[in-house]
Design an enzyme around this catalytic site. Structure first.
Site, PDB file in Angstrom:
ATOM      1  N   TYR A   1      -7.197 -32.407 -27.255  1.00 48.31           N
ATOM      2  CA  TYR A   1      -8.182 -33.403 -27.676  1.00 48.31           C
ATOM      3  C   TYR A   1      -8.239 -33.485 -29.202  1.00 48.31           C
ATOM      4  O   TYR A   1      -8.423 -32.479 -29.883  1.00 48.31           O
ATOM      5  CB  TYR A   1      -9.541 -33.012 -27.125  1.00 48.31           C
ATOM      6  CG  TYR A   1     -10.595 -34.102 -27.144  1.00 48.31           C
ATOM      7  CD1 TYR A   1     -10.566 -35.120 -26.206  1.00 48.31           C
ATOM      8  CD2 TYR A   1     -11.619 -34.078 -28.071  1.00 48.31           C
ATOM      9  CE1 TYR A   1     -11.547 -36.101 -26.189  1.00 48.31           C
ATOM     10  CE2 TYR A   1     -12.608 -35.048 -28.067  1.00 48.31           C
ATOM     11  CZ  TYR A   1     -12.561 -36.064 -27.127  1.00 48.31           C
ATOM     12  OH  TYR A   1     -13.538 -37.035 -27.116  1.00 48.31           O
TER      13      TYR A   1
ATOM     14  N   SER B   1      -5.277 -27.685 -22.998  1.00 50.26           N
ATOM     15  CA  SER B   1      -6.584 -28.334 -22.950  1.00 50.26           C
ATOM     16  C   SER B   1      -6.449 -29.754 -22.395  1.00 50.26           C
ATOM     17  O   SER B   1      -6.064 -29.931 -21.246  1.00 50.26           O
ATOM     18  CB  SER B   1      -7.225 -28.308 -24.344  1.00 50.26           C
ATOM     19  OG  SER B   1      -8.570 -28.715 -24.300  1.00 50.26           O
ATOM     20  N   GLN B   2      -6.739 -30.793 -23.187  1.00 52.03           N
ATOM     21  CA  GLN B   2      -6.536 -32.160 -22.711  1.00 52.03           C
ATOM     22  C   GLN B   2      -5.104 -32.346 -22.224  1.00 52.03           C
ATOM     23  O   GLN B   2      -4.857 -32.979 -21.192  1.00 52.03           O
ATOM     24  CB  GLN B   2      -6.831 -33.153 -23.826  1.00 52.03           C
ATOM     25  CG  GLN B   2      -6.519 -34.605 -23.471  1.00 52.03           C
ATOM     26  CD  GLN B   2      -6.813 -35.536 -24.643  1.00 52.03           C
ATOM     27  OE1 GLN B   2      -7.817 -36.228 -24.649  1.00 52.03           O
ATOM     28  NE2 GLN B   2      -5.941 -35.537 -25.637  1.00 52.03           N
TER      29      GLN B   2
ATOM     30  N   ASP C   1     -13.468 -18.805 -22.404  1.00 48.76           N
ATOM     31  CA  ASP C   1     -13.312 -20.176 -22.880  1.00 48.76           C
ATOM     32  C   ASP C   1     -14.659 -20.898 -22.839  1.00 48.76           C
ATOM     33  O   ASP C   1     -15.251 -21.086 -21.778  1.00 48.76           O
ATOM     34  CB  ASP C   1     -12.292 -20.899 -21.987  1.00 48.76           C
ATOM     35  CG  ASP C   1     -11.764 -22.181 -22.595  1.00 48.76           C
ATOM     36  OD1 ASP C   1     -12.472 -22.799 -23.415  1.00 48.76           O
ATOM     37  OD2 ASP C   1     -10.637 -22.573 -22.234  1.00 48.76           O
TER      38      ASP C   1
END
Length: 322
Positions: free
Chosen positions: A90, A185-186, A271
């Site tokens: 992101y 992540s993203q 996380d």
């Protein structure tokens, strides 16, 4: 840093009932069937490096709109090559052409997708998102068009990601039967969604994946993009059902059941951006053979370079060491 989500034992047992729209498959068939896309274009880039050849890539993405990227090819390895398609976290863009050389150094073709409209943190982007934004969206991307699946930002981004995986299979230097998708992540969430929506994927490596089990992510994440949804719903109190219905079309934990390629997941137990329970929700529902690496004392950085070596070893096992 303290544990802010479920324990590892509880995460291993966490199997939530996730809402799945009745027209989920029809929605994605309609979205991805509206191709409007020509071939990818590749322009050589002079990086000054001698062991890796780099090309600036333009792939027709959602609506045929140009999406940029980099293709890295090792100079001393005969093709056709296995390929790793990488999606970004992101806020990240494709950056400079010499920034990501690990996979090419290991003998793989490496296709990096820029992220439309993003690229303000860590690495610059060069791909626009030429769509008007509906009023009331929170700064960021998770609430852009979030009241309607057809207008949602991630409809465009997931389509871009599928088109990049397809472009990798079509490249003459690539072995079409050995294309893996990955990302952090993203990027990990996108890798899961592409593995679910594009049967040409031969392996998936989602790393601390975002876009999973949205409602829990919004409720549990202590920082990061899930908070954009909470900020939006603090004001638009009457849209909770509408928003989470839209998100259900893009939930990588929902789509994961449709994937069949082998997968290697990573999850970090501390996380605070992508809570481990949300990642486990996707892992448990994943439809193909799967392996997991858990980093008990890491935050959203996950395994970083150590995990990249795990990925390399695993891909050699899946694709066969050359």
């Amino acid at each position: 840093m303290a544990l802010s989500d479920l324990t590892l034992a509880d995460c291993r047992a966490y199997r939530p009932e996730l809402a799945e729209p009745e027209d989920l498959d029809a929605f994605w068939a309609r979205t991805l069937g509206d191709d409007g896309a020509g071939p990818a274009a590749y322009e050589p880039v002079d990086t000054g490096l001698t062991q890796v050849r780099t090309f600036s890539v333009t792939v027709p993405g959602y609506g045929g709109e140009p999406v940029h990227g980099w293709l890295h090819l090792p100079t001393d390895v005969a093709g056709p090559l296995p390929c790793v398609v990488e999606y970004l976290g992101y806020g990240r863009g494709r950056g400079l052409p010499h920034e990501k050389l690990f996979w090419a150094a290991a003998g793989f073709a490496h296709l990096v997708m820029d992220t439309r409209g993003q690229g303000w943190s860590a690495a610059a982007g060069s791909t626009a998102d030429p769509h008007p934004q509906p009023g009331g969206a929170v700064p960021g991307f998770l609430t852009r068009g979030v009241t309607d699946p057809d207008d949602f930002y991630y409809r465009r981004l997931v389509t871009d990601a599928v088109r990049f995986a397809r472009a990798a299979r079509d490249h003459p230097a690539v072995d079409a039967d050995r294309v893996a998708v990955t990302g952090v992540s993203q990027g990990g969430g996108l890798a899961l969604e592409v593995a679910a929506l594009f049967p040409g994927v031969a392996a998936a490596m989602p790393d601390v994946p975002f876009l999973c089990d949205f409602r829990r992510g919004v409720q549990v994440a202590l920082r990061g993009p899930y908070g954009e949804i909470a900020e939006y719903l603090k004001l638009h109190r009457d849209r909770v059902g509408q928003v989470f219905r839209t998100l259900s079309y893009f939930d990588a934990a929902v789509l994961a059941s449709r994937a069949t390629a082998p997968a290697l997941f990573s999850i970090a137990m501390l996380d605070q951006v992508c809570p481990p329970s949300t990642c486990f929700a996707a892992y448990h529902r994943y439809g193909g053979e799967k392996e997991l690496r858990v980093y008990e004392f890491n935050d959203h950085e996950g395994g970083e370079a150590a995990h990249q070596l795990e990925q390399l070893t695993w891909l050699h096992k899946v694709f066969g060491r050359r």
